[in-house]
Motif scaffolding. Structure first.
Motif, PDB file in Angstrom:
ATOM      1  N   LEU A 149       0.854  -1.192   0.000  1.00 27.53           N
ATOM      2  CA  LEU A 149       0.000   0.000   0.000  1.00 27.53           C
ATOM      3  C   LEU A 149       0.882   1.231   0.000  1.00 27.53           C
ATOM      4  O   LEU A 149       1.715   1.412   0.885  1.00 27.53           O
ATOM      5  N   ASN A 150       0.700   2.079  -1.013  1.00 23.87           N
ATOM      6  CA  ASN A 150       1.361   3.374  -1.058  1.00 23.87           C
ATOM      7  C   ASN A 150       0.627   4.253  -2.070  1.00 23.87           C
ATOM      8  O   ASN A 150      -0.385   3.833  -2.639  1.00 23.87           O
ATOM      9  N   LEU A 151       1.110   5.442  -2.294  1.00 24.75           N
ATOM     10  CA  LEU A 151       0.416   6.376  -3.174  1.00 24.75           C
ATOM     11  C   LEU A 151       0.232   5.848  -4.594  1.00 24.75           C
ATOM     12  O   LEU A 151      -0.729   6.201  -5.276  1.00 24.75           O
ATOM     13  N   THR A 152       1.143   5.008  -5.054  1.00 17.71           N
ATOM     14  CA  THR A 152       1.035   4.461  -6.403  1.00 17.71           C
ATOM     15  C   THR A 152       0.331   3.106  -6.427  1.00 17.71           C
ATOM     16  O   THR A 152       0.105   2.553  -7.506  1.00 17.71           O
TER      17      THR A 152
ATOM     18  N   GLU B 126      -6.621  19.859   2.457  1.00 16.84           N
ATOM     19  CA  GLU B 126      -6.089  20.430   1.216  1.00 16.84           C
ATOM     20  C   GLU B 126      -4.918  19.599   0.698  1.00 16.84           C
ATOM     21  O   GLU B 126      -4.803  19.341  -0.509  1.00 16.84           O
ATOM     22  N   ASP B 127      -4.037  19.179   1.611  1.00 14.19           N
ATOM     23  CA  ASP B 127      -2.907  18.325   1.225  1.00 14.19           C
ATOM     24  C   ASP B 127      -3.398  17.018   0.599  1.00 14.19           C
ATOM     25  O   ASP B 127      -2.900  16.579  -0.449  1.00 14.19           O
ATOM     26  N   LEU B 128      -4.368  16.398   1.253  1.00 14.16           N
ATOM     27  CA  LEU B 128      -4.877  15.105   0.784  1.00 14.16           C
ATOM     28  C   LEU B 128      -5.579  15.241  -0.564  1.00 14.16           C
ATOM     29  O   LEU B 128      -5.460  14.370  -1.429  1.00 14.16           O
ATOM     30  N   ALA B 129      -6.289  16.351  -0.754  1.00 11.86           N
ATOM     31  CA  ALA B 129      -6.961  16.570  -2.037  1.00 11.86           C
ATOM     32  C   ALA B 129      -5.943  16.736  -3.166  1.00 11.86           C
ATOM     33  O   ALA B 129      -6.150  16.231  -4.285  1.00 11.86           O
ATOM     34  N   LEU B 130      -4.850  17.415  -2.878  1.00  6.53           N
ATOM     35  CA  LEU B 130      -3.795  17.581  -3.872  1.00  6.53           C
ATOM     36  C   LEU B 130      -3.202  16.224  -4.254  1.00  6.53           C
ATOM     37  O   LEU B 130      -2.973  15.943  -5.443  1.00  6.53           O
ATOM     38  N   LEU B 131      -2.966  15.373  -3.275  1.00  6.79           N
ATOM     39  CA  LEU B 131      -2.425  14.046  -3.551  1.00  6.79           C
ATOM     40  C   LEU B 131      -3.431  13.179  -4.310  1.00  6.79           C
ATOM     41  O   LEU B 131      -3.052  12.381  -5.176  1.00  6.79           O
ATOM     42  N   ASP B 132      -4.713  13.334  -4.000  1.00  6.89           N
ATOM     43  CA  ASP B 132      -5.741  12.576  -4.727  1.00  6.89           C
ATOM     44  C   ASP B 132      -5.771  12.954  -6.207  1.00  6.89           C
ATOM     45  O   ASP B 132      -6.014  12.103  -7.065  1.00  6.89           O
ATOM     46  N   ARG B 133      -5.530  14.218  -6.485  1.00 11.67           N
ATOM     47  CA  ARG B 133      -5.511  14.630  -7.892  1.00 11.67           C
ATOM     48  C   ARG B 133      -4.288  14.071  -8.613  1.00 11.67           C
ATOM     49  O   ARG B 133      -4.359  13.703  -9.792  1.00 11.67           O
ATOM     50  N   ALA B 134      -3.174  14.004  -7.907  1.00  8.62           N
ATOM     51  CA  ALA B 134      -1.938  13.500  -8.515  1.00  8.62           C
ATOM     52  C   ALA B 134      -1.900  11.972  -8.574  1.00  8.62           C
ATOM     53  O   ALA B 134      -1.337  11.394  -9.516  1.00  8.62           O
ATOM     54  N   PHE B 135      -2.486  11.338  -7.568  1.00  5.69           N
ATOM     55  CA  PHE B 135      -2.501   9.866  -7.476  1.00  5.69           C
ATOM     56  C   PHE B 135      -3.945   9.445  -7.201  1.00  5.69           C
ATOM     57  O   PHE B 135      -4.315   9.206  -6.051  1.00  5.69           O
TER      58      PHE B 135
END
Length: 277
Positions: free
Chosen positions: A166-169, A256-265
């Motif tokens: 489990l990780n961002l990718t 806000e941080d989590l939303a940015l990561l959701d858009r990227a990953f």
């Protein structure tokens, strides 16, 4: 240090230490032992290993690192699937105990599914518990349907953890496996939480790293730790790398941080087969 509660109420650090690829080179032994000891000093007292890692070499490194402080650490190890028969599980555990130089393993996992029925392995785990050789047992690399099957075998509901990639990718487990584990009170251990340092280039990670004053890997590790009931076990073979990992436990990502990561990953929108490394 953020903590995760195991079935039965025992609490362990949400940020531990992995040992995959340790114990493979004698010349690295001293550095690896020092890194694990530094992690223990920093509160990362859960250490994950396996008989597979370095064919027992990582367990020897762990045994040296915990010498003199066994009661202050929580040791996780794993049995190979081809050893996970009624007798083979017991024999494998005894070999691991010898390499770790301890009388008990705190959490003993089936590394992944093999030819032996889950019920047979669970029965062996229960025998090891009765004999005081392990305190808890769990599994690794089991998907949602596997966990459903496990919960239906005698004693299967006593599973104390499921260790998965489990990780961002590798966000597939968020769709169904993580929710299943939360509903059934099974903690998840995330291995390779920063994709073994191979995270792709990402302006989002770089932006958040600058915002929080850390590196991009610390951001990715903090993302894993924000999931409730998840234990991250990054491997670090230097004291500097251990210290960088430790910073993730004190970092809180906001909406806000989590939303940015959701858009990227992007999170999964459908079921994906569980991945392994």
């Amino acid at each position: 240090m953020q903590q995760v509660e195991l079935p039965g109420g025992e609490r362990v650090p949400a940020l531990g230490q992995g040992t995959w690829y340790m114990g493979e080179q004698a010349a690295s032994r001293r550095t690896e032992v020092a890194a694990l000891r530094r992690g223990i000093e920093l509160g990362m007292t859960l250490i994950d290993t396996a008989e597979m890692y370095g064919e027992g070499g990582a367990e020897i490194v762990v045994g040296e690192a915990i010498a003199g402080q066994r009661d202050g650490v929580f040791i996780v190890s794993k049995v190979y699937p081809h050893n996970a028969s009624a007798k083979g599980t017991v024999a494998a555990c005894e070999r691991s105990l010898q390499r770790l130089n301890t009388d008990r393993i705190d959490l003993y996992l089936l590394h992944w599914r093999g030819r032996y029925p889950l019920g047979e392995t669970v029965a062996a785990f229960e025998r090891l518990q009765r004999d005081g050789k392990i305190r808890h047992w769990g599994v690794s690399n089991l998907d949602t349907d596997d966990m459903e099957e496990l919960s239906g075998v005698p004693g299967g509901k006593a599973c104390a953890a499921n260790q998965i990639l489990l990780n961002l990718t590798r966000r597939g487990p968020e769709f169904d496996l993580l929710p299943w584990c939360r509903r059934h009170g099974v903690p998840v251990m995330a291995y390779s939480p920063i994709e073994q340092g191979r995270l792709p280039a990402s302006p989002a990670l770089d932006e958040l790293a600058g915002r929080h004053g850390v590196d991009r890997f610390t951001i990715a590790l903090a993302w894993v730790l924000h999931h409730p009931g998840v234990i991250a076990i990054p491997k670090a073979s230097s004291q500097a790398h251990v210290a960088a990992n430790r910073r993730a436990a004190d970092l809180r990502l906001d909406a806000e941080d989590l939303a940015l990561l959701d858009r990227a990953f992007p999170p999964p929108r459908r079921k994906r087969p569980l991945e392994m490394l």
